[in-house]
Motif scaffolding. Structure first.
Motif, mmCIF file in Angstrom:
data_model
loop_
_atom_site.group_PDB
_atom_site.id
_atom_site.type_symbol
_atom_site.label_atom_id
_atom_site.label_comp_id
_atom_site.label_asym_id
_atom_site.label_seq_id
_atom_site.Cartn_x
_atom_site.Cartn_y
_atom_site.Cartn_z
ATOM 1 N N GLY A 87 0.798 -1.214 0.000
ATOM 2 C CA GLY A 87 0.000 0.000 0.000
ATOM 3 C C GLY A 87 0.825 1.255 0.000
ATOM 4 N N SER A 88 0.138 2.349 0.258
ATOM 5 C CA SER A 88 0.745 3.673 0.242
ATOM 6 C C SER A 88 1.081 4.147 1.651
ATOM 7 C CB SER A 88 -0.204 4.664 -0.440
ATOM 8 O OG SER A 88 0.387 5.919 -0.559
ATOM 9 N N LEU A 89 0.152 3.958 2.591
ATOM 10 C CA LEU A 89 0.460 4.152 4.005
ATOM 11 C C LEU A 89 0.753 2.754 4.547
ATOM 12 C CD1 LEU A 89 0.665 5.906 6.526
ATOM 13 C CD2 LEU A 89 -1.780 5.535 6.904
ATOM 14 N N PHE A 90 2.008 2.487 4.865
ATOM 15 C CA PHE A 90 2.469 1.109 5.043
ATOM 16 C C PHE A 90 3.443 1.069 6.224
ATOM 17 C CE2 PHE A 90 3.837 -2.691 2.135
ATOM 18 C CZ PHE A 90 3.316 -3.565 3.071
ATOM 19 N N LEU A 91 2.879 0.923 7.422
ATOM 20 C CA LEU A 91 3.691 0.986 8.630
ATOM 21 C C LEU A 91 4.249 -0.368 9.046
ATOM 22 C CD1 LEU A 91 1.390 3.323 10.784
ATOM 23 C CD2 LEU A 91 3.342 3.988 9.359
ATOM 24 N N PHE A 92 3.489 -1.434 8.806
ATOM 25 C CA PHE A 92 3.857 -2.753 9.308
ATOM 26 C C PHE A 92 3.737 -3.795 8.204
ATOM 27 C CE2 PHE A 92 1.834 -0.357 12.805
ATOM 28 C CZ PHE A 92 2.923 -0.252 13.656
ATOM 29 N N PRO A 93 4.537 -4.877 8.279
ATOM 30 C CA PRO A 93 4.401 -5.947 7.286
ATOM 31 C C PRO A 93 2.978 -6.471 7.230
ATOM 32 C CG PRO A 93 6.393 -6.264 8.592
ATOM 33 C CD PRO A 93 5.630 -5.138 9.238
ATOM 34 N N HIS A 94 2.498 -6.728 6.027
ATOM 35 C CA HIS A 94 1.162 -7.279 5.867
ATOM 36 C C HIS A 94 1.164 -8.779 6.169
ATOM 37 C CE1 HIS A 94 -0.894 -3.941 3.268
ATOM 38 N NE2 HIS A 94 -0.829 -3.648 4.544
ATOM 39 N N PRO A 95 0.027 -9.315 6.614
ATOM 40 C CA PRO A 95 -0.041 -10.723 7.025
ATOM 41 C C PRO A 95 -0.111 -11.683 5.831
ATOM 42 C CG PRO A 95 -2.179 -9.710 7.295
ATOM 43 C CD PRO A 95 -1.233 -8.599 6.896
ATOM 44 N N VAL A 96 0.945 -11.686 5.050
ATOM 45 C CA VAL A 96 0.986 -12.548 3.868
ATOM 46 C C VAL A 96 1.009 -14.018 4.279
ATOM 47 C CG1 VAL A 96 2.325 -13.172 1.832
ATOM 48 C CG2 VAL A 96 2.126 -10.768 2.483
ATOM 49 N N LYS A 97 1.929 -14.377 5.180
ATOM 50 C CA LYS A 97 2.029 -15.778 5.615
ATOM 51 C C LYS A 97 0.719 -16.271 6.206
ATOM 52 C CE LYS A 97 5.703 -15.104 8.169
ATOM 53 N NZ LYS A 97 6.871 -15.323 9.074
#
Length: 437
Positions: free
Chosen positions: A179-189
């Motif tokens: 994303g554009s506002l991206f503070l933390f890793p996304h929960p991909v796993k």
């Protein structure tokens, strides 16, 4: 104004811009400063040439050295991200995303993505918002469930939403992370196996965090379950403006055709070559740079919080990326705060934050601002400097001090940070104007 006067005025404004940024704090999270080597490539004759197609399969003659450089560029990108396949041709991150939409989805297919107030990028957006996915490719965009306290995708509620969509006969074709506002890793796993169980293609838009991924300090999407990864090459990855697609050999032919002839003709050859230089710099210096970026972002967030600002993501330590998000509604709104800081030579951008749309706020006057430390880190700033930066912001926004006074302080502060770091050759001033006329 005569033609000759207009001609001269262009160059005067270019030089004034360079001087302004040389005396400012550039905190736009989507920007960075390239090295002198990257700037050299950008003014080369590569920028005047066409090289449609794939190396060795060009539509045009005259590509002997262009092909050789592009092969080097692809190999460096593959090494940097441990990827089986790299397409270095997309001229932007948006066009990289559009190529993925074209390769793996059809108009009216459904795509899951973060909403814009929850950090999503406009290239992931709905048609009614003029988002690329909806407006250009005709995708039906559904949003992930979002936890505003954690500033991240809500895994359990998202699974519930997808299950309901499947039950309703509306199974998504694609899922977009990043994303554009991206503070933390996304929960991909946490979501990859679930999404793949419904035959959903997973793409990760690493535009903002590409340099952090390369430096090993954020997350590793290609090992966490995504099928493809797109990015810009000029944010935390400190190259020229451009795009990149990474993935696995099984998707190579679909992506190649989507890039050319699908979405790109000539792919801005000078930018491609400059990407190669930036990839080499990142392979050499990227780990230390990425580590310092995250350390600086945390230090800036903590300093702003200590000074009384409402910094988002507090429950997770404010940030694990290059970005800091601040709710400024106690003082004004994001649009006014952005303008006030610019008067003091502090360059930030306004930002929609969770709750803005329901409260009737819009992008011009949202509830927040977004700060990025990528560029000031490349200028050599470290944690102690972040306290100074936070204090300048406080003096403008909370203390309401005179902008010209703060501008003078910022100008003096910047005198110690004049050259690009984390590169092979940083002799040229970071914003030094190069006159060729």
């Amino acid at each position: 104004m005569s033609v000759k006067e207009s001609y001269s005025d262009i160059f005067e404004k270019l030089e004034r811009h360079h001087k302004w940024f040389n005396e400012s704090l550039p905190l736009i999270a989507s920007e960075n400063i390239p090295s002198p080597a990257v700037r050299e490539v950008l003014v080369s004759d590569f920028g005047n040439r066409y090289a449609e197609g794939w190396p060795g399969e060009r539509v045009y003659a005259g590509c002997t050295y262009i092909d050789e450089v592009e092969v080097i560029c692809m190999r460096l990108a593959q090494k940097l991200y441990n990827a089986e396949f790299a397409d270095v041709r997309p001229p932007s991150g948006v066009l990289a995303n559009l190529a993925i939409y074209s390769a793996f989805a059809r108009p009216h297919d459904i795509m899951m993505a973060p909403s814009i107030p929850a950090g999503g990028h406009i290239s992931h957006g709905k048609r009614e918002h003029a988002g690329t996915a909806g407006l250009v490719h005709g995708l039906d965009v559904e949003f992930y469930s979002f936890d505003a306290t954690q500033m991240n995708i809500d895994v359990d509620k998202t699974k519930q939403k997808v299950r309901q969509m499947v039950q309703d006969g509306r199974t998504p074709k694609m899922a977009m992370f990043g994303g554009s506002l991206f503070l933390f890793p996304h929960p991909v796993k946490e979501l990859a196996d679930f999404l793949k169980g419904h035959d959903i293609h997973i793409n990760y838009d690493a535009a903002h965090v590409a340099g952090l991924i390369a430096g090993g300090v954020f997350q590793d999407p290609l090992r966490e379950g995504v099928d493809t990864m797109t990015m810009s090459t000029h944010k935390t990855l400190f190259g020229p403006q451009g795009g990149l697609i990474l993935g696995f050999e099984r998707h190579m032919e679909d992506i190649k055709k989507s890039v050319f002839p699908g979405t790109t003709s000539s792919h801005h050859i000078h930018h491609m070559a400059a990407k190669a230089v930036a990839f080499a710099e990142m392979l050499e210096f990227g780990v230390s740079y990425a580590q310092q970026v995250v350390a600086n972002a945390k230090a800036l967030a903590e300093s702003l919080s200590d000074m009384g600002f409402k910094v988002l993501g507090e429950d997770n330590g404010f940030t694990k990326s290059h970005q800091v998000a601040v709710n400024v509604l106690d003082y004004s709104d994001g649009g006014n705060v952005e303008a006030d800081l610019e008067k003091a030579n502090i360059i930030v951008n306004r930002q929609l934050i969770p709750g803005d749309i329901k409260a009737g706020r819009n992008y011009f006057h949202p509830g927040g601002i977004r700060l990025g430390v990528s560029e000031i880190t490349r200028l050599g700033m470290k944690e102690s400097a972040m306290k100074e930066v936070a204090n300048y912001i406080k003096q403008v926004i909370i203390d309401k001090k005179n902008a010209d006074t703060i501008k003078d302080s910022v100008r003096l502060f910047r005198q110690d940070y004049q050259n690009v770091q984390y590169c092979f050759d940083g002799k040229l001033g970071a914003y030094e104007y190069i006159k060729l006329r």
